[in-house]
Design an enzyme around this catalytic site. Structure first.
Site, PDB file in Angstrom:
ATOM      1  CD  GLU A  15      -2.742  -1.244   2.464  1.00  0.00           C
ATOM      2  OE1 GLU A  15      -3.739  -0.512   2.566  1.00  0.00           O
ATOM      3  OE2 GLU A  15      -2.375  -2.035   3.353  1.00  0.00           O
ATOM      4  CB  SER A 138      -5.539  -1.767  -0.149  1.00  0.00           C
ATOM      5  OG  SER A 138      -5.354  -0.525   0.484  1.00  0.00           O
ATOM      6  CE1 TYR A 204      -6.847   3.643  -1.430  1.00  0.00           C
ATOM      7  CE2 TYR A 204      -6.278   1.439  -2.160  1.00  0.00           C
ATOM      8  CZ  TYR A 204      -6.532   2.327  -1.135  1.00  0.00           C
ATOM      9  OH  TYR A 204      -6.472   1.903   0.160  1.00  0.00           O
ATOM     10  NE  ARG A 241     -13.108   2.572   5.565  1.00  0.00           N
ATOM     11  CZ  ARG A 241     -12.001   2.277   4.895  1.00  0.00           C
ATOM     12  NH1 ARG A 241     -11.080   3.198   4.671  1.00  0.00           N
ATOM     13  NH2 ARG A 241     -11.805   1.045   4.454  1.00  0.00           N
ATOM     14  CG  ASP A 243     -14.242  -1.087   6.000  1.00  0.00           C
ATOM     15  OD1 ASP A 243     -14.637   0.085   6.114  1.00  0.00           O
ATOM     16  OD2 ASP A 243     -13.131  -1.395   5.530  1.00  0.00           O
ATOM     17  CD  GLU A 255     -10.390  -4.647   6.699  1.00  0.00           C
ATOM     18  OE1 GLU A 255      -9.248  -4.337   7.075  1.00  0.00           O
ATOM     19  OE2 GLU A 255     -10.650  -5.105   5.571  1.00  0.00           O
ATOM     20  CG  ASN A 257      -9.474  -0.160   7.144  1.00  0.00           C
ATOM     21  OD1 ASN A 257      -8.582  -0.718   6.531  1.00  0.00           O
ATOM     22  ND2 ASN A 257     -10.761  -0.447   6.956  1.00  0.00           N
ATOM     23  N   GLY A 261      -7.279   5.716   4.469  1.00  0.00           N
ATOM     24  CA  GLY A 261      -6.693   6.591   3.465  1.00  0.00           C
ATOM     25  C   GLY A 261      -7.089   8.051   3.612  1.00  0.00           C
TER      26      GLY A 261
END
Length: 295
Positions: A15, A138, A204, A241, A243, A255, A257, A261
């Site tokens: 990443e 990612s 992305y 974050r 998910d 999960e 994060n 990003g």
């Protein structure tokens, strides 16, 4: 008072390109906040450079690998330098998807069924399943397997990202995410990828996916409540974050994060925007949460 900030970026995870893009956005915001920002690549022996800069805080803009698994956080604690985001324990725990699922399950939070087989021959789950690296990010090395003939290649792709592989129950339905800022949930975003699932390209590439606020108010409130419970159960702090997959009126945590990003297509800044929080204000809030010896 924070005046000088080192933005730590790069690293050796897959990443890395995203980390560089995140650091560019953060550096721009620091300038607009009137702060001195210095970008340092976390590559080679970068510790002398870090100590030489003598920052008031380090903004960790590294995704995956050492930047997100507690290694860099531990280094900064030893050096006594305040840093952004979650501490060593939470970072390490959330990077390990199998370990974090055990914590969520212990707290009665909904997660998909999963196992950690050493090979495709040990898989004891019905297809379709999601094969992914235990400690990846990612969605690199992640495959939805619908046919037995695809299992071996899926395991190979996942194992190349760190060795340990997870098989996770495939949850049909929608993908949503709940950003956390200053330990409070942001508006829930639903994600519509232009591919089969929310993969690296969808995340992305500009136009690779659509993100929009989830309209179901009752479901939003429940997702925000569970996201915050999971965030606290994992001992996360400041921002992150969570998910989810949503199937009808049921939902499951995928999960957390801990360093999401900060690019132009990233979900956390977008969710903050829907809450009326500009990117600059978001960066300021993250910096205000900087500290060390986090537990």
């Amino acid at each position: 008072m924070i005046k000088k900030v080192v933005v730590l970026t790069g690293g050796d995870s897959p990443e890395r390109p995203v980390s560089i893009r995140s650091s560019e956005s953060v550096m721009k915001a620091l300038g607009e906040l009137g702060l001195t920002g210095v970008r340092v690549l976390a590559e080679g022996d970068f510790i002398p450079r870090l100590k030489e800069e003598s920052p008031d805080a380090v903004f960790i803009a590294m995704h995956g690998g050492r930047g997100e698994n507690g290694s860099v956080q531990g280094m900064l604690e030893v050096l006594g330098i305040p840093y952004t985001g979650s501490g060593v324990l939470a970072s390490s725990l959330c990077m390990d998807k199998s370990a974090s699922k055990k914590v969520f399950s212990f707290h009665g939070l909904p997660v998909p069924a999963w196992q950690e087989p050493r090979s495709s021959a040990e898989l004891e789950m019905d297809l379709p399943v999601v094969i992914k690296p235990v400690c990846g990010g990612s969605t690199i090395g992640t495959t939805i397997v619908r046919e037995p003939s695809a299992l071996e290649e899926a395991f190979r792709a996942a194992s190349e990202q760190g060795g340990r592989v997870m098989a996770e129950e495939y949850i049909p339905g929608r993908e949503v995410t709940v950003g956390i800022l200053e330990d409070k949930p942001l508006p829930v975003l639903e994600i519509e990828p232009n591919s089969e699932f929310y993969d690296y390209s969808a995340k992305y590439s500009r136009g690779g996916s659509r993100h929009f606020p989830l309209e179901d108010g009752k479901l939003c409130r429940k997702l925000q409540e569970v996201a915050l419970e999971a965030f606290r159960a994992a001992r996360c702090s400041s921002f992150g974050r969570v998910d989810f997959r949503v199937d009808g009126d049921k939902f499951y945590i995928l999960e957390i994060n801990t360093i999401p990003g900060m690019t132009s297509t990233s979900l956390l800044p977008e969710a903050a925007g829907y809450a009326g929080i500009s990117f600059i204000r978001m960066v300021s809030a993250i910096l205000n949460g900087a500290g060390y010896e986090k537990y």
